[in-house]
Write a protein that holds these residues in place. Structure first.
Motif, PDB file in Angstrom:
ATOM      1  N   ARG A 188      52.498  50.511  53.023  1.00  0.00           N
ATOM      2  CA  ARG A 188      52.746  49.090  53.285  1.00  0.00           C
ATOM      3  C   ARG A 188      51.810  48.621  54.393  1.00  0.00           C
ATOM      4  N   TYR A 189      51.193  47.441  54.190  1.00  0.00           N
ATOM      5  CA  TYR A 189      50.267  46.910  55.188  1.00  0.00           C
ATOM      6  C   TYR A 189      51.001  46.623  56.494  1.00  0.00           C
ATOM      7  N   MET A 190      50.443  47.110  57.574  1.00  0.00           N
ATOM      8  CA  MET A 190      50.909  46.772  58.913  1.00  0.00           C
ATOM      9  C   MET A 190      49.688  46.818  59.811  1.00  0.00           C
ATOM     10  N   LYS A 191      49.514  45.784  60.589  1.00  0.00           N
ATOM     11  CA  LYS A 191      48.370  45.703  61.486  1.00  0.00           C
ATOM     12  C   LYS A 191      48.309  46.960  62.352  1.00  0.00           C
ATOM     13  N   GLY A 192      47.149  47.624  62.357  1.00  0.00           N
ATOM     14  CA  GLY A 192      46.947  48.802  63.192  1.00  0.00           C
ATOM     15  C   GLY A 192      47.414  50.117  62.593  1.00  0.00           C
ATOM     16  N   SER A 193      47.925  50.123  61.346  1.00  0.00           N
ATOM     17  CA  SER A 193      48.385  51.386  60.762  1.00  0.00           C
ATOM     18  C   SER A 193      47.183  52.217  60.309  1.00  0.00           C
ATOM     19  N   LYS A 194      47.426  53.502  60.032  1.00  0.00           N
ATOM     20  CA  LYS A 194      46.325  54.368  59.622  1.00  0.00           C
ATOM     21  C   LYS A 194      46.137  54.386  58.109  1.00  0.00           C
ATOM     22  N   ILE A 207      58.821  51.053  50.836  1.00  0.00           N
ATOM     23  CA  ILE A 207      57.489  51.653  50.932  1.00  0.00           C
ATOM     24  C   ILE A 207      57.210  51.954  52.398  1.00  0.00           C
ATOM     25  N   ASP A 208      56.891  53.203  52.682  1.00  0.00           N
ATOM     26  CA  ASP A 208      56.558  53.591  54.054  1.00  0.00           C
ATOM     27  C   ASP A 208      55.171  53.065  54.426  1.00  0.00           C
ATOM     28  N   PRO A 230      54.518  62.725  53.819  1.00  0.00           N
ATOM     29  CA  PRO A 230      55.803  62.567  53.160  1.00  0.00           C
ATOM     30  C   PRO A 230      56.431  61.205  53.469  1.00  0.00           C
ATOM     31  N   SER A 231      57.220  60.720  52.504  1.00  0.00           N
ATOM     32  CA  SER A 231      57.862  59.416  52.650  1.00  0.00           C
ATOM     33  C   SER A 231      59.373  59.589  52.591  1.00  0.00           C
ATOM     34  N   PHE A 232      60.090  58.531  52.963  1.00  0.00           N
ATOM     35  CA  PHE A 232      61.552  58.583  52.950  1.00  0.00           C
ATOM     36  C   PHE A 232      62.115  58.435  51.537  1.00  0.00           C
ATOM     37  N   PHE A 265      52.376  55.728  38.627  1.00  0.00           N
ATOM     38  CA  PHE A 265      53.223  56.352  39.635  1.00  0.00           C
ATOM     39  C   PHE A 265      53.958  55.267  40.404  1.00  0.00           C
ATOM     40  N   THR A 266      55.079  55.648  41.020  1.00  0.00           N
ATOM     41  CA  THR A 266      55.963  54.690  41.673  1.00  0.00           C
ATOM     42  C   THR A 266      56.213  55.100  43.109  1.00  0.00           C
ATOM     43  N   ILE A 267      56.087  54.126  44.006  1.00  0.00           N
ATOM     44  CA  ILE A 267      56.460  54.319  45.408  1.00  0.00           C
ATOM     45  C   ILE A 267      57.422  53.186  45.755  1.00  0.00           C
ATOM     46  N   GLY A 268      58.587  53.542  46.282  1.00  0.00           N
ATOM     47  CA  GLY A 268      59.593  52.515  46.550  1.00  0.00           C
ATOM     48  C   GLY A 268      59.961  51.816  45.255  1.00  0.00           C
ATOM     49  N   ALA A 269      59.950  50.482  45.280  1.00  0.00           N
ATOM     50  CA  ALA A 269      60.245  49.677  44.091  1.00  0.00           C
ATOM     51  C   ALA A 269      58.966  49.175  43.435  1.00  0.00           C
ATOM     52  N   THR A 270      57.845  49.838  43.720  1.00  0.00           N
ATOM     53  CA  THR A 270      56.536  49.365  43.283  1.00  0.00           C
ATOM     54  C   THR A 270      55.874  50.371  42.347  1.00  0.00           C
ATOM     55  N   SER A 271      55.388  49.881  41.209  1.00  0.00           N
ATOM     56  CA  SER A 271      54.657  50.720  40.253  1.00  0.00           C
ATOM     57  C   SER A 271      53.169  50.479  40.408  1.00  0.00           C
ATOM     58  N   ILE A 272      52.401  51.551  40.287  1.00  0.00           N
ATOM     59  CA  ILE A 272      50.950  51.517  40.490  1.00  0.00           C
ATOM     60  C   ILE A 272      50.277  52.255  39.341  1.00  0.00           C
ATOM     61  N   ILE A 273      49.160  51.706  38.867  1.00  0.00           N
ATOM     62  CA  ILE A 273      48.384  52.327  37.799  1.00  0.00           C
ATOM     63  C   ILE A 273      47.023  52.739  38.358  1.00  0.00           C
TER      64      ILE A 273
END
Length: 176
Positions: free
Chosen positions: A91-97, A109-110, A134-136, A160-168
């Motif tokens: 998940r986008y967060m200012k300053g995250s890696k 989404i972590d 690893p994620s929660f 693949f799915t992370i949280g409630a989000t599907s990605i192709i």
């Protein structure tokens, strides 16, 4: 409709740009943090949001393929290019890696949820290996959760799915 991001808290503010002339200055006040900031219509240096950009599902600016984040209740469709090496997805967060951030407010989404490693195999073809952060909430491939240290080779079209989000995954090595 256009969106601008508050420079203090990253909250989006939406406005109808058709009501203003190019070159006109506007002042906004963020509803979340109260910060006031200005923009100039038509000459802003803010990057276009991905919703307004041409969404090419085979975006391939670095030749490494891309991921397509499917639109849902938390966010809009996004196409995010991949690079060689580790692509930290979160998940986008200012300053995250996270170097492959998803603009979303999906709380499941972590900030650093999973990683896709892009490399080349012995034949020179691109190889994609997915692992959990690893994620929660876990990372799912074909409705199976990845184990803590499990790595899964994925190919073009993999869902693949992370949280409630599907990605192709969209590979740049599309063989026809």
């Amino acid at each position: 409709m256009k969106r601008v991001r508050c420079p203090k808290c990253d909250n989006y503010i939406t406005f109808d740009e058709t009501k203003y002339e190019p070159g006109q200055s506007l002042v906004f006040e963020c509803g979340d943090c109260g910060r006031q900031f200005g923009i100039r219509i038509g000459v802003s240096k803010l990057r276009a949001t991905q919703k307004e950009e041409q969404l090419d599902e085979n975006a391939n600016e670095k030749g490494c393929g891309s991921i397509v984040v499917i639109e849902n209740v938390f966010h809009y469709k996004q196409v995010i290019p991949l690079q060689m090496g580790d692509n930290i997805i979160g998940r986008y967060m200012k300053g995250s890696k996270a170097n492959t951030p998803i603009e979303t407010n999906d709380p499941s989404i972590d900030i650093c949820h999973c990683v896709i490693n892009v490399s080349r195999d012995k034949k020179g073809n691109l190889k994609y290996i997915l692992r959990d952060g690893p994620s929660f909430t876990g990372t799912f491939v074909d409705n199976e959760i990845l184990g803590d240290r499990e790595r899964r080779v994925i190919e073009d079209g993999a869902l693949f799915t992370i949280g409630a989000t599907s990605i192709i995954l969209r590979s740049s090595d599309n063989e026809d």
